[in-house]
Scaffold this active site. Structure first.
Site, PDB file in Angstrom:
ATOM      1  N   ASP A  82      33.462  44.836  42.295  1.00 50.07           N
ATOM      2  CA  ASP A  82      34.557  44.194  42.618  1.00 50.07           C
ATOM      3  C   ASP A  82      35.449  44.990  43.527  1.00 50.07           C
ATOM      4  O   ASP A  82      35.406  46.142  43.484  1.00 50.07           O
ATOM      5  CB  ASP A  82      35.317  43.671  41.352  1.00 50.07           C
ATOM      6  CG  ASP A  82      36.180  42.530  41.523  1.00 50.07           C
ATOM      7  OD1 ASP A  82      35.945  41.694  42.510  1.00 50.07           O
ATOM      8  OD2 ASP A  82      36.903  42.168  40.773  1.00 50.07           O
ATOM      9  N   HIS A  83      36.520  44.498  44.166  1.00 51.62           N
ATOM     10  CA  HIS A  83      37.503  45.080  44.751  1.00 51.62           C
ATOM     11  C   HIS A  83      37.535  46.565  45.105  1.00 51.62           C
ATOM     12  O   HIS A  83      37.890  47.103  43.952  1.00 51.62           O
ATOM     13  CB  HIS A  83      38.826  44.893  44.618  1.00 51.62           C
ATOM     14  CG  HIS A  83      39.341  43.373  44.485  1.00 51.62           C
ATOM     15  ND1 HIS A  83      39.687  42.658  45.568  1.00 51.62           N
ATOM     16  CD2 HIS A  83      39.226  42.473  43.518  1.00 51.62           C
ATOM     17  CE1 HIS A  83      40.206  41.270  45.453  1.00 51.62           C
ATOM     18  NE2 HIS A  83      39.494  41.174  44.065  1.00 51.62           N
ATOM     19  N   GLY A 181      45.194  37.447  37.561  1.00 50.09           N
ATOM     20  CA  GLY A 181      45.997  37.468  36.284  1.00 50.09           C
ATOM     21  C   GLY A 181      46.399  36.184  36.068  1.00 50.09           C
ATOM     22  O   GLY A 181      45.932  34.936  36.359  1.00 50.09           O
ATOM     23  N   HIS A 208      38.452  33.966  43.705  1.00 47.40           N
ATOM     24  CA  HIS A 208      39.069  34.944  43.054  1.00 47.40           C
ATOM     25  C   HIS A 208      40.106  34.287  42.070  1.00 47.40           C
ATOM     26  O   HIS A 208      40.545  33.330  42.284  1.00 47.40           O
ATOM     27  CB  HIS A 208      39.655  36.118  43.950  1.00 47.40           C
ATOM     28  CG  HIS A 208      38.657  37.396  44.449  1.00 47.40           C
ATOM     29  ND1 HIS A 208      38.437  38.445  44.039  1.00 47.40           N
ATOM     30  CD2 HIS A 208      37.492  36.849  45.382  1.00 47.40           C
ATOM     31  CE1 HIS A 208      37.432  38.983  44.718  1.00 47.40           C
ATOM     32  NE2 HIS A 208      36.992  38.014  45.502  1.00 47.40           N
ATOM     33  N   GLY A 209      40.637  35.140  41.207  1.00 48.21           N
ATOM     34  CA  GLY A 209      41.495  34.535  40.306  1.00 48.21           C
ATOM     35  C   GLY A 209      41.197  33.133  39.423  1.00 48.21           C
ATOM     36  O   GLY A 209      41.895  32.082  39.412  1.00 48.21           O
ATOM     37  N   ASN A 230      34.909  34.380  40.132  1.00 49.67           N
ATOM     38  CA  ASN A 230      35.341  35.539  39.232  1.00 49.67           C
ATOM     39  C   ASN A 230      36.313  35.408  38.099  1.00 49.67           C
ATOM     40  O   ASN A 230      37.399  34.591  38.331  1.00 49.67           O
ATOM     41  CB  ASN A 230      36.261  36.513  40.276  1.00 49.67           C
ATOM     42  CG  ASN A 230      35.275  37.286  41.163  1.00 49.67           C
ATOM     43  OD1 ASN A 230      34.251  36.876  41.423  1.00 49.67           O
ATOM     44  ND2 ASN A 230      36.046  38.014  42.186  1.00 49.67           N
ATOM     45  N   THR A 233      40.803  38.367  33.856  1.00 48.47           N
ATOM     46  CA  THR A 233      41.665  38.410  32.658  1.00 48.47           C
ATOM     47  C   THR A 233      41.461  37.786  31.628  1.00 48.47           C
ATOM     48  O   THR A 233      41.765  38.129  30.351  1.00 48.47           O
ATOM     49  CB  THR A 233      43.062  37.742  33.417  1.00 48.47           C
ATOM     50  OG1 THR A 233      43.233  38.400  34.616  1.00 48.47           O
ATOM     51  CG2 THR A 233      44.243  37.711  32.606  1.00 48.47           C
TER      52      THR A 233
END
Ligand code: 13P
Length: 292
Positions: A82-83, A181, A208-209, A230, A233
């Site tokens: 990832d990132h 988050g 994402h997120g 993805n 959190t």
């Protein structure tokens, strides 16, 4: 089975209207639980790693866990980075056995981002692995990266087309209103932008997120081309909370194996829920028969 490349898997997901769940693993137990959840549902899964997790455990350990659980399983499993902003780390992952790598140079101006992403495309080609790259800036906190709401930049569809045409990506990460988050307030996801980007790029989109998005948002994003979603959190919270809950309910039980088993069962339930929501159930056999 051996770990699989992310590219044909996400193409299958996009073509058939589902998304592959990508979870940021914490340790061996969470890795095992995500593959067990996928196996029970006959679904493919992406085990992904943040750079912080690799720095904590090492490439060697992570690759050995993911290979061990994947090799014992009949469903397709990808090990994805990832990132990452560090070319040396990206190459180290590809060399160590990751089957997909991500470059996140999204904070750079377009041409520099593209230039850096092309260097990663060369690495991906050299090792025969999949690749994700990002354009636009996704807000929120991921690992040590913080993007404030006022600094986030939604991805321009025409720029996305130029970027994707030059890179031949397995997954395209872009900013469409989601955030890393927990959300503060209701997320405003730009579904028209997702659709337009997908029409122009024809590239599986990585959403994402994922933590905190509604079921309806997932469905609408998948319908418009999101093929990888993805979740990080949510796992962090279930991982910690299930530990606390077990100890609160059984304060005199100091048998660690019972405690971690309760923890991993809670994580597995959470993984299964997302895999089903994303339409991954029973996709593994069809994908594997086509890939054979
Ligand atoms: P969340 O932490 O919001 O689930 O997002 C995960 C993610 O997009 C990792 O790249």
């Amino acid at each position: 089975m051996p770990l699989v490349n992310m590219k044909p898997l996400l193409r299958d997901a996009m073509d058939n209207g589902y998304a592959v769940a990508a979870f940021n693993l914490v340790d061996y137990g969470t890795t095992k639980a995500m593959v067990a959840a996928a196996e029970e549902l006959n679904a493919p899964v992406i085990c992904q790693t943040s750079t912080k997790t690799i720095q904590y455990w090492s490439h060697k350990e992570i690759v050995s866990w993911v290979r061990t659980v994947a090799e014992d399983s009949p469903v397709p499993v990808v090990l994805h980075l990832d990132h990452c902003k560090d070319l040396a780390m990206i190459e180290a992952c590809a060399k160590a056995g990751w089957t997909s790598i991500m470059i996140d140079a999204s904070e750079l101006p377009f041409e520099e981002n593209l230039e850096m992403s092309k260097r990663v495309r060369d690495i991906a080609e050299k090792y025969g692995v999949g690749m994700e790259a990002e354009l636009g800036q996704i807000m929120g906190v991921e690992d040590d990266m913080h993007v404030a709401e006022e600094d986030s930049v939604l991805t321009d569809p025409e720029d996305a087309q130029r970027f994707c045409d030059a890179l031949d990506l397995s997954a395209f990460a872009c900013a469409v209103g989601t955030a890393h988050g927990f959300y503060h307030g209701d997320p405003v996801v730009d579904f028209d932008r997702i659709k337009r980007i997908n029409e122009l790029t024809k590239t599986p989109m990585a959403l994402h997120g994922g933590t905190g998005l509604s079921d309806e948002t997932f469905l609408k994003a998948i319908e418009r081309g999101s093929a990888k979603i993805n979740i990080s959190t949510n796992l962090k919270h279930v991982f910690v909370q299930s530990f606390v809950d077990y100890h609160t309910a059984k304060p005199t039980d100091f048998e660690p194996l019972r405690l971690i088993d309760a923890q991993y069962q809670a994580c597995k339930t959470m993984f299964s829920g997302f895999i089903e929501k994303f339409g991954g159930k029973d996709r593994a056999p069809a994908y594997l028969s086509k890939a054979a």
